[in-house]
Design a protein around this motif. Structure first.
Motif, PDB file in Angstrom:
ATOM      1  N   THR A  58     -14.036 -32.070 -18.620  1.00 53.15           N
ATOM      2  CA  THR A  58     -14.209 -32.963 -19.306  1.00 53.15           C
ATOM      3  C   THR A  58     -15.634 -33.331 -18.148  1.00 53.15           C
ATOM      4  N   PHE A  59     -15.242 -33.549 -16.305  1.00 54.81           N
ATOM      5  CA  PHE A  59     -16.106 -33.649 -15.486  1.00 54.81           C
ATOM      6  C   PHE A  59     -17.447 -33.170 -15.567  1.00 54.81           C
ATOM      7  N   ASP A  60     -17.906 -31.979 -16.469  1.00 53.21           N
ATOM      8  CA  ASP A  60     -18.641 -31.265 -17.052  1.00 53.21           C
ATOM      9  C   ASP A  60     -19.824 -32.299 -17.610  1.00 53.21           C
ATOM     10  N   ASN A  61     -19.084 -32.549 -18.818  1.00 57.75           N
ATOM     11  CA  ASN A  61     -19.750 -33.624 -19.535  1.00 57.75           C
ATOM     12  C   ASN A  61     -19.894 -35.070 -18.849  1.00 57.75           C
ATOM     13  N   LEU A  62     -19.636 -35.333 -17.561  1.00 51.45           N
ATOM     14  CA  LEU A  62     -20.089 -36.269 -16.861  1.00 51.45           C
ATOM     15  C   LEU A  62     -21.333 -36.273 -16.478  1.00 51.45           C
ATOM     16  N   TRP A  63     -21.276 -34.671 -15.767  1.00 52.33           N
ATOM     17  CA  TRP A  63     -22.182 -34.235 -15.017  1.00 52.33           C
ATOM     18  C   TRP A  63     -24.191 -34.135 -16.359  1.00 52.33           C
ATOM     19  N   TRP A  64     -23.333 -33.633 -17.214  1.00 56.44           N
ATOM     20  CA  TRP A  64     -24.424 -33.358 -18.399  1.00 56.44           C
ATOM     21  C   TRP A  64     -24.809 -35.063 -18.730  1.00 56.44           C
ATOM     22  N   GLN A  65     -24.058 -35.907 -18.641  1.00 58.94           N
ATOM     23  CA  GLN A  65     -23.940 -36.984 -19.192  1.00 58.94           C
ATOM     24  C   GLN A  65     -25.220 -38.349 -17.970  1.00 58.94           C
ATOM     25  N   ALA A  66     -24.898 -37.795 -17.551  1.00 59.96           N
ATOM     26  CA  ALA A  66     -25.758 -38.277 -16.036  1.00 59.96           C
ATOM     27  C   ALA A  66     -27.236 -37.665 -15.765  1.00 59.96           C
ATOM     28  N   HIS A  67     -26.860 -36.384 -16.522  1.00 63.56           N
ATOM     29  CA  HIS A  67     -28.614 -35.450 -16.418  1.00 63.56           C
ATOM     30  C   HIS A  67     -29.385 -35.942 -17.196  1.00 63.56           C
ATOM     31  N   ALA A  68     -28.847 -36.656 -18.136  1.00 63.18           N
ATOM     32  CA  ALA A  68     -29.800 -36.617 -19.389  1.00 63.18           C
ATOM     33  C   ALA A  68     -29.880 -38.207 -19.526  1.00 63.18           C
ATOM     34  N   GLU A  69     -29.381 -39.070 -18.681  1.00 62.31           N
ATOM     35  CA  GLU A  69     -29.819 -40.891 -18.572  1.00 62.31           C
ATOM     36  C   GLU A  69     -30.849 -40.241 -17.483  1.00 62.31           C
ATOM     37  N   LEU A  70     -30.954 -39.477 -16.058  1.00 64.85           N
ATOM     38  CA  LEU A  70     -31.785 -38.945 -15.333  1.00 64.85           C
ATOM     39  C   LEU A  70     -33.321 -38.619 -16.038  1.00 64.85           C
ATOM     40  N   CYS A  71     -33.095 -37.802 -16.883  1.00 66.02           N
ATOM     41  CA  CYS A  71     -33.968 -36.909 -17.466  1.00 66.02           C
ATOM     42  C   CYS A  71     -34.889 -38.309 -18.829  1.00 66.02           C
ATOM     43  N   GLU A  72     -34.385 -38.978 -19.698  1.00 66.96           N
ATOM     44  CA  GLU A  72     -35.006 -40.147 -19.847  1.00 66.96           C
ATOM     45  C   GLU A  72     -35.544 -41.436 -19.635  1.00 66.96           C
ATOM     46  N   GLU A  73     -34.817 -41.348 -18.688  1.00 67.18           N
ATOM     47  CA  GLU A  73     -34.904 -42.348 -17.051  1.00 67.18           C
ATOM     48  C   GLU A  73     -36.582 -41.930 -16.255  1.00 67.18           C
ATOM     49  N   ALA A  74     -36.513 -40.323 -16.248  1.00 60.19           N
ATOM     50  CA  ALA A  74     -38.226 -39.904 -16.003  1.00 60.19           C
ATOM     51  C   ALA A  74     -38.714 -39.855 -16.356  1.00 60.19           C
ATOM     52  N   GLN A  75     -38.321 -39.876 -17.679  1.00 60.04           N
ATOM     53  CA  GLN A  75     -39.765 -39.137 -18.978  1.00 60.04           C
ATOM     54  C   GLN A  75     -40.304 -41.098 -18.681  1.00 60.04           C
ATOM     55  N   ASP A  76     -39.345 -42.359 -19.599  1.00 60.51           N
ATOM     56  CA  ASP A  76     -39.612 -43.726 -19.116  1.00 60.51           C
ATOM     57  C   ASP A  76     -40.332 -43.893 -18.280  1.00 60.51           C
ATOM     58  N   ASP A  77     -40.241 -43.507 -17.130  1.00 56.67           N
ATOM     59  CA  ASP A  77     -40.941 -43.980 -15.888  1.00 56.67           C
ATOM     60  C   ASP A  77     -42.490 -43.015 -16.397  1.00 56.67           C
ATOM     61  N   LYS A  78     -42.484 -41.725 -16.995  1.00 58.05           N
ATOM     62  CA  LYS A  78     -44.037 -40.947 -17.010  1.00 58.05           C
ATOM     63  C   LYS A  78     -44.418 -42.026 -17.834  1.00 58.05           C
ATOM     64  N   ARG A  79     -43.964 -42.336 -19.279  1.00 59.23           N
ATOM     65  CA  ARG A  79     -44.287 -43.102 -20.389  1.00 59.23           C
ATOM     66  C   ARG A  79     -45.508 -44.182 -19.261  1.00 59.23           C
ATOM     67  N   ASP A  80     -44.421 -45.217 -18.625  1.00 54.97           N
ATOM     68  CA  ASP A  80     -45.323 -46.335 -18.174  1.00 54.97           C
ATOM     69  C   ASP A  80     -46.101 -46.448 -17.929  1.00 54.97           C
ATOM     70  N   GLU A  81     -46.463 -45.170 -16.182  1.00 52.31           N
ATOM     71  CA  GLU A  81     -47.459 -44.095 -15.283  1.00 52.31           C
ATOM     72  C   GLU A  81     -48.943 -44.361 -16.790  1.00 52.31           C
ATOM     73  N   SER A  82     -48.116 -43.500 -17.576  1.00 55.93           N
ATOM     74  CA  SER A  82     -50.033 -42.974 -18.375  1.00 55.93           C
ATOM     75  C   SER A  82     -50.255 -44.952 -19.192  1.00 55.93           C
ATOM     76  N   LYS A  83     -49.399 -45.382 -19.490  1.00 54.51           N
ATOM     77  CA  LYS A  83     -49.685 -46.570 -19.871  1.00 54.51           C
ATOM     78  C   LYS A  83     -50.772 -47.688 -18.688  1.00 54.51           C
ATOM     79  N   ARG A  84     -50.304 -47.280 -17.902  1.00 54.82           N
ATOM     80  CA  ARG A  84     -51.098 -48.271 -16.476  1.00 54.82           C
ATOM     81  C   ARG A  84     -52.327 -47.308 -16.267  1.00 54.82           C
ATOM     82  N   LEU A  85     -52.443 -45.906 -16.330  1.00 56.13           N
ATOM     83  CA  LEU A  85     -53.384 -44.934 -16.697  1.00 56.13           C
ATOM     84  C   LEU A  85     -54.303 -45.699 -17.516  1.00 56.13           C
ATOM     85  N   MET A  86     -54.679 -45.113 -18.536  1.00 56.60           N
ATOM     86  CA  MET A  86     -54.990 -46.361 -19.854  1.00 56.60           C
ATOM     87  C   MET A  86     -55.955 -47.390 -19.526  1.00 56.60           C
TER      88      MET A  86
END
Length: 146
Positions: A118-146
């Motif tokens: 169960t605690f591993d799953n908490l870690w994987w959930q946080a990992h997925a959220e951080l990865c998604e947040e990083a992807q969102d930041d990357k998309r936002d940065e790409s839009k600003r550069l266009m």
């Protein structure tokens, strides 16, 4: 135990009357480039309710021990009459630092959900959220550069 300023969250140092890993002094390490000592910072022991060993062997080993269940598990979750922060596991869990002891016990090594606690799953959930947040930041940065 560490002390924090309530408003800013600034680290105020270690409490003097509780256990510490050092006498509250700045820990130093050898600088490999010029031989000088470089400050690393202060080291304090966290109160047990905020630091919880969640590797599978540690949890299983304690399941037959009433002392473990009372001293370790009971302090990690709200007691009867206490209101939890949220109704999910993350909100119920008091600990804010989980650690997995042992070389092959890290949650990132448990790719298959069958091998996760169960605690591993908490870690994987946080990992997925951080990865998604990083992807969102990357998309936002790409839009600003266009």
């Amino acid at each position: 135990y560490p002390r924090w300023e309530a408003g800013s969250g600034q680290f105020l140092g270690c409490m003097e009357d509780l256990p510490s890993l050092s006498p509250g002094e700045v820990t130093e390490s050898q600088d490999h480039f010029n031989g000088a000592k470089a400050p690393l910072g202060k080291v304090c022991v966290l109160p047990p309710r905020y630091d919880f060993c969640v590797s599978y062997p540690a949890l299983v080993a304690g399941m037959d021990s009433p002392d473990f269940q009372e001293a370790e598990l009971a302090v990690q979750f709200p007691q009867p009459g206490e209101e939890p922060v949220e109704k999910n596991l993350e909100g119920l869990l008091r600990a804010r630092l989980l650690h997995w002891t042992g070389p092959r016990r890290k949650p990132g090594m448990h790719y298959l959900s069958l091998s996760r606690t169960t605690f591993d799953n908490l870690w994987w959930q946080a990992h997925a959220e951080l990865c998604e947040e990083a992807q969102d930041d990357k998309r936002d940065e790409s839009k600003r550069l266009m």
